[in-house]
Design an enzyme around this catalytic site. Structure first.
Site, PDB file in Angstrom:
ATOM      1  N   LYS A   1       0.704  -1.255   0.137  1.00  0.00           N
ATOM      2  CA  LYS A   1       0.178  -0.014  -0.044  1.00  0.00           C
ATOM      3  C   LYS A   1       0.846   1.230   0.023  1.00  0.00           C
ATOM      4  O   LYS A   1       1.969   1.303   0.622  1.00  0.00           O
ATOM      5  CB  LYS A   1      -1.019  -0.238   1.074  1.00  0.00           C
ATOM      6  CG  LYS A   1      -2.032   1.272   1.198  1.00  0.00           C
ATOM      7  CD  LYS A   1      -2.815   0.961   2.516  1.00  0.00           C
ATOM      8  CE  LYS A   1      -3.869   2.128   2.320  1.00  0.00           C
ATOM      9  NZ  LYS A   1      -4.946   1.755   3.375  1.00  0.00           N
TER      10      LYS A   1
ATOM     11  N   SER B   1     -10.137   2.153   2.396  1.00  0.00           N
ATOM     12  CA  SER B   1      -8.983   2.916   1.855  1.00  0.00           C
ATOM     13  C   SER B   1      -8.019   1.860   1.014  1.00  0.00           C
ATOM     14  O   SER B   1      -7.260   2.490  -0.033  1.00  0.00           O
ATOM     15  CB  SER B   1      -8.500   3.691   2.662  1.00  0.00           C
ATOM     16  OG  SER B   1      -7.395   3.142   3.402  1.00  0.00           O
TER      17      SER B   1
ATOM     18  N   SER C   1     -10.295  -0.376   6.875  1.00  0.00           N
ATOM     19  CA  SER C   1      -9.650  -0.083   5.176  1.00  0.00           C
ATOM     20  C   SER C   1      -9.035  -1.315   4.809  1.00  0.00           C
ATOM     21  O   SER C   1      -8.424  -1.315   3.697  1.00  0.00           O
ATOM     22  CB  SER C   1      -8.988   1.026   5.504  1.00  0.00           C
ATOM     23  OG  SER C   1      -9.258   2.126   5.467  1.00  0.00           O
TER      24      SER C   1
END
Lengths: 96, 488
Positions: B77, B152, B176
């Site tokens: 990420k 997210s 997320s």
């Protein structure tokens, strides 16, 4: 508890050091009021005598000896500075 | 068809010499080239360094020094700092930022000999539930490219679901990892707060943020957690509890285990077809010998209100560092210092980030601190107490991960509150610091449904075991969206 108007948003935005265009203030006032309205649901619960919880596992953070453990990244970090002079971060003049 | 293999299968294949890490990495890089434009799940692809890491991994294996994950590709990420590789956090503010050091998560993946394919797209500063708040544009859901992948960690979820990486990392502040895992049909684990070091993880809300694995299977999540978990003195909130071998207990029976079903998680807010799908999964777990027990988590409905005080409050403090002075974006021709700060932050942050900074600034401001922030921290304790009470009677709690399946792009962007309510079942787990796992439990109208398992502090092993046992009798985690099944 309260709702937001454009003046309040302007004041908060100043505290947060974010420019908000005047034409956008009503839109922010509306969405922030909606969030505060959601948050107001907290009032439905009596929390008298409850101790606030800051750490999710409710434990104390450990202490360590006061010794330098960080590596010195300063040269690498300075490379990212938008403006630099004599190894100092440069900002617009503050004192006349 | 290397991309259909789980981490466990890839690990065996590498060990047996069926293929090399270089060949495996090339296979994934080709798939990324083929599908990235459609999905937009990567912000950076690191072709050159990935192939170098793969070659090094093959050499390590030839020397007999390989770990189970040596030579296996991973996508990281974009809020994890990676030395020498852009770490933008999905924001214009950091679009020119190349981290000078690796996050602890990256260090650990590197130490295990894993190969970083690239950095994945995400909602800006991890604020969002649809990946539509990214400076780099939205990510599309591989199951239906008109729909969001969740957020997210939407880029990581879409990349794993489309098999553009065998595994990825995500971070989870209010859901997320788990919500995008649910919306894309993969397995995602948010470990206990403090289980994995946050060193080098760009902060959103520090008392809630936690990194974790996003994989096809629970076994893969266990393999990845094995290398990620553990103490790190550089993160003062990282706990020193011993790290078990999470793979070792996966095959234990769940006979006699008690699973709690919270009444508050199966109400009118939940899409009824998701509810029906979960009832079928619960019956499967009963067949495996688990006892099912109804429980109450009475303060569930207050989780979202509490979160939207605590998370923005912490964010407003954490994001004050982005001021255009030392790194990141700086506005053009500032007329004075105040103008520098205010225009840099106005131009560098997106709308949702600004909204949360403003709310956070407001709830922490003089005269409001007690009414909002202290009140929220008190209810946070009551929410955790609900779980502690429930865990006196059950070993695991089961519910939905998300109230709906993947929604259409643009469907919720004009109404932040409806977006926030996507996380009603995941947020309380962060507030209470507990581990939570989402795994695929079926489909509704061709879209994946996620089932959430919640565990006691540091009991990831039980969550992984229940999920693994369920995956032995179900095939949902093996399903690949049609468009991405191909030979390449």
């Amino acid at each position: 508890m309260s709702t937001m108007d454009s003046d309040k948003v302007n004041n908060i935005a100043h505290l947060a050091r974010i420019n908000i265009d005047a034409t956008k203030l009503p839109e922010y006032a509306n969405s922030l009021s909606n969030i505060l309205h959601l948050v107001q649901q907290m009032d439905s619960l009596d929390t008298e005598g409850v101790t606030p919880m800051a750490h999710p596992l409710d434990v104390m953070q450990p202490l360590r000896s006061d010794a330098i453990t960080e590596k010195d990244f300063s040269a690498a970090l300075r490379k990212f500075a938008p403006r630099l002079e004599a190894d100092l971060f440069l900002v617009p003049q503050v004192i006349e | 068809m290397l991309h259909t293999y789980s981490l466990a299968e890839l690990s065996q294949g590498l060990e047996k010499g069926d293929f090399t890490s270089v060949a495996l990495t090339q296979h994934y890089l080709e798939r990324i080239k083929q599908h990235q434009e459609m999905l937009n799940c990567y912000i950076s692809v690191c072709e050159e360094s990935a192939l170098a890491q793969a070659a090094a991994a093959d050499t390590t294996r030839a020397r007999g020094a390989a770990t189970p994950l040596t030579g296996i590709p991973i996508a990281q990420k974009d809020l994890l700092c990676t030395a020498g590789v852009k770490t933008s956090c999905g924001s214009k503010m950091l679009d020119n930022f190349i981290a000078p050091y690796d996050a602890a998560v990256i260090e650990r993946c590197n130490a295990a000999g894993m190969v970083m394919l690239g950095k994945t797209n995400m909602d800006e500063f991890a604020m969002g539930s649809s990946n539509e708040n990214s400076f780099h544009g939205p990510v599309m859901n591989p199951w239906d490219i008109e729909r969001v992948p969740g957020g997210s960690s939407g880029g990581s979820a879409a990349a794993v679901a489309a098999r553009l990486t065998p595994c990825a990392t995500g971070t989870d502040t209010g859901g997320s990892i788990r919500q995008p895992a649910a919306l894309t049909g993969i397995t995602g684990l948010k470990p206990t707060y403090g289980r994995i070091s946050r060193y080098g993880l760009i902060a959103y809300a520090s008392s809630l943020d936690q990194a974790g694995p996003m994989t096809q299977t629970a076994e893969d999540a266990a393999l990845l957690l094995n290398i990620l978990a553990g103490h790190d003195p550089r993160d003062s909130t990282c706990m020193s509890n011993p790290v078990p071998d999470y793979q070792a207990t996966l095959n234990q029976s769940i006979k006699g285990l008690t699973i709690g079903i919270p009444e508050e998680y199966f109400t009118a807010e939940l899409n009824s077809q998701i509810g029906d799908t979960l009832q079928v999964a619960i019956k499967e777990l009963q067949k495996l010998g688990a006892n099912i027990k109804p429980i109450r988590l009475p303060n569930t409905h207050l989780g979202v209100p509490v979160y939207y005080v605590i998370a923005p409050a912490e964010a407003s403090s954490n994001l004050s560092r982005y001021d255009g002075v030392r790194y990141g974006y700086r506005c053009e021709n500032p007329k004075d210092l105040l103008d520098l700060y205010k225009r840099t932050r106005a131009e560098g942050f997106g709308e949702e980030v600004k909204r949360r900074i403003l709310i956070g600034t407001y709830v922490l401001s003089a005269g409001y601190y007690d009414a909002y922030y202290i009140k929220a921290q008190k209810i946070r304790r009551l929410i955790r107490n609900d779980f502690i009470e429930a865990f006196k009677e059950v070993d695991v709690i089961l519910g939905p991960t998300s109230p709906t399946t993947a929604f259409k792009l643009g469907e919720k962007t004009t109404d932040p509150i409806s977006m926030y309510l996507s996380d009603i079942y995941t947020i309380n787990v962060n507030l209470a610091g507990l581990p939570g796992l989402s795994l695929p439990a079926g489909f509704v109208d061709g879209l994946p449904v996620g089932m959430q398992l919640i565990g006691k502090d540091f009991d990831e092993a039980t969550l992984l075991k229940v999920a693994h046992q369920y995956q032995q009798v179900s095939h949902w985690h093996r399903e690949i969206p049609n468009m991405f099944k191909g030979a390449k």
